[in-house]
Design a protein around this motif. Structure first.
Motif, PDB file in Angstrom:
ATOM      1  N   PHE A  52       0.832  -1.203   0.000  1.00  0.00           N
ATOM      2  CA  PHE A  52       0.000   0.000   0.000  1.00  0.00           C
ATOM      3  C   PHE A  52       0.869   1.257   0.000  1.00  0.00           C
ATOM      4  O   PHE A  52       0.597   2.208  -0.755  1.00  0.00           O
TER       5      PHE A  52
ATOM      6  N   PHE B 177       0.905   3.999  -2.773  1.00  0.00           N
ATOM      7  CA  PHE B 177       0.510   5.328  -2.311  1.00  0.00           C
ATOM      8  C   PHE B 177       1.487   6.383  -2.810  1.00  0.00           C
ATOM      9  O   PHE B 177       1.081   7.455  -3.277  1.00  0.00           O
TER      10      PHE B 177
ATOM     11  N   VAL C  89      -3.446  13.470  -0.313  1.00  0.00           N
ATOM     12  CA  VAL C  89      -3.292  12.264   0.503  1.00  0.00           C
ATOM     13  C   VAL C  89      -4.537  11.391   0.403  1.00  0.00           C
ATOM     14  O   VAL C  89      -4.447  10.169   0.238  1.00  0.00           O
ATOM     15  N   ARG C  90      -5.705  12.005   0.485  1.00  0.00           N
ATOM     16  CA  ARG C  90      -6.944  11.232   0.408  1.00  0.00           C
ATOM     17  C   ARG C  90      -7.119  10.594  -0.967  1.00  0.00           C
ATOM     18  O   ARG C  90      -7.528   9.428  -1.076  1.00  0.00           O
TER      19      ARG C  90
ATOM     20  N   SER D 275      -4.692   7.758  -1.330  1.00  0.00           N
ATOM     21  CA  SER D 275      -5.098   6.617  -0.508  1.00  0.00           C
ATOM     22  C   SER D 275      -6.168   5.801  -1.215  1.00  0.00           C
ATOM     23  O   SER D 275      -6.094   4.564  -1.262  1.00  0.00           O
TER      24      SER D 275
ATOM     25  N   SER E 247      -4.580   4.042  -4.356  1.00  0.00           N
ATOM     26  CA  SER E 247      -3.699   2.925  -4.031  1.00  0.00           C
ATOM     27  C   SER E 247      -4.496   1.749  -3.481  1.00  0.00           C
ATOM     28  O   SER E 247      -4.223   0.591  -3.816  1.00  0.00           O
ATOM     29  N   PHE E 248      -5.519   2.032  -2.649  1.00  0.00           N
ATOM     30  CA  PHE E 248      -6.337   0.934  -2.123  1.00  0.00           C
ATOM     31  C   PHE E 248      -7.069   0.223  -3.257  1.00  0.00           C
ATOM     32  O   PHE E 248      -7.146  -1.016  -3.281  1.00  0.00           O
TER      33      PHE E 248
END
Length: 234
Positions: free
Chosen positions: A26, A30, A65-66, A69, A72-73
């Motif tokens: 992750f 990320f 960042v959000r 995230s 990447s998830f």
């Protein structure tokens, strides 16, 4: 140390190893996703046809960042599913293990479908309804943070709910549920899903229907999937 304690320790060690592998994967994705975050932001905000406000430099970093995230998830979701399968594989029969392995692409497909459904249908519909509530009453200034939070809350829950047929197929293969059980609790499930739709949408009949109908359809698909898995099991 008893054999039982050794067995529990081995399971915990195996679980920790797989969690570390998932976490490192992750983090790697990320970092790569941060590079593409501006492009993803442009895509998500493109329906607005305008630039959104930010209240400070910290907001820009938090937005990236959000987005990174989520990206990447989504990308490593098949890998996460594989790690879960690899961890529980020793407890499954060979035929069950092979069958569960085929669900990995379905998990990814259902998650992406849920995100797309939320973004292209639910999000714009609810957005228009909410803005219409303030016509001639407010000067609406939409910040990037507010808008992305709104998109997040109208897409991610649907992406998770769209996994229902896959979960039902898995539980049916293990013999924990069946189509008859799902049909017998259809009324209660419908009530729960309508309540969930009402909670996720504003107090508007059209919005409630937009959210409720797909949830009810997902439940019916779950029944069909369960019946299909039962037939294959014989």
């Amino acid at each position: 140390m008893t054999h039982k304690e050794e067995s529990i320790l081995e399971h915990l060690t195996e679980l920790r190893k797989r969690l570390i592998i998932v976490l490192l994967t992750f983090v790697g994705f990320f970092i790569l996703s941060l590079y593409w975050s501006p492009e993803l932001y442009r895509f998500i905000t493109s329906p607005l046809k305008q630039k959104l406000l930010v209240l400070g430099p910290n907001d820009i970093l938090w937005i990236y960042v959000r987005l990174a995230s989520l990206m990447s998830f989504s990308l490593i979701l098949p890998f996460i599913t594989y790690q879960i399968w690899a961890y529980v594989r020793p407890a499954l029969k060979p035929s069950e293990a092979r069958g569960v392995l085929t669900y990995i692409p379905a998990v990814f497909a259902c998650f992406i479908t849920g995100l797309a459904f939320g973004f292209y249908l639910v999000t714009p519909s609810l957005f228009r309804v909410l803005l219409s509530l303030g016509d001639d009453l407010f000067i609406t200034q939409i910040t990037a943070q507010n808008y992305l939070s709104f998109v997040w809350h109208t897409t991610l829950p649907l992406a998770i709910l769209f996994e229902f047929p896959v979960i039902i197929a898995f539980l049916t293969r293990l013999g924990l549920v069946n189509a008859r059980f799902l049909r017998s609790y259809r009324r209660q499930a419908y009530f729960a899903m309508i309540c969930l739709a009402v909670m996720l949408t504003p107090a508007d009949v059209i919005s409630d229907l937009i959210m409720s109908l797909p949830l009810l359809l997902i439940y019916e698909i779950g029944i069909i999937v369960s019946r299909s898995v039962e037939k294959k099991r014989g």
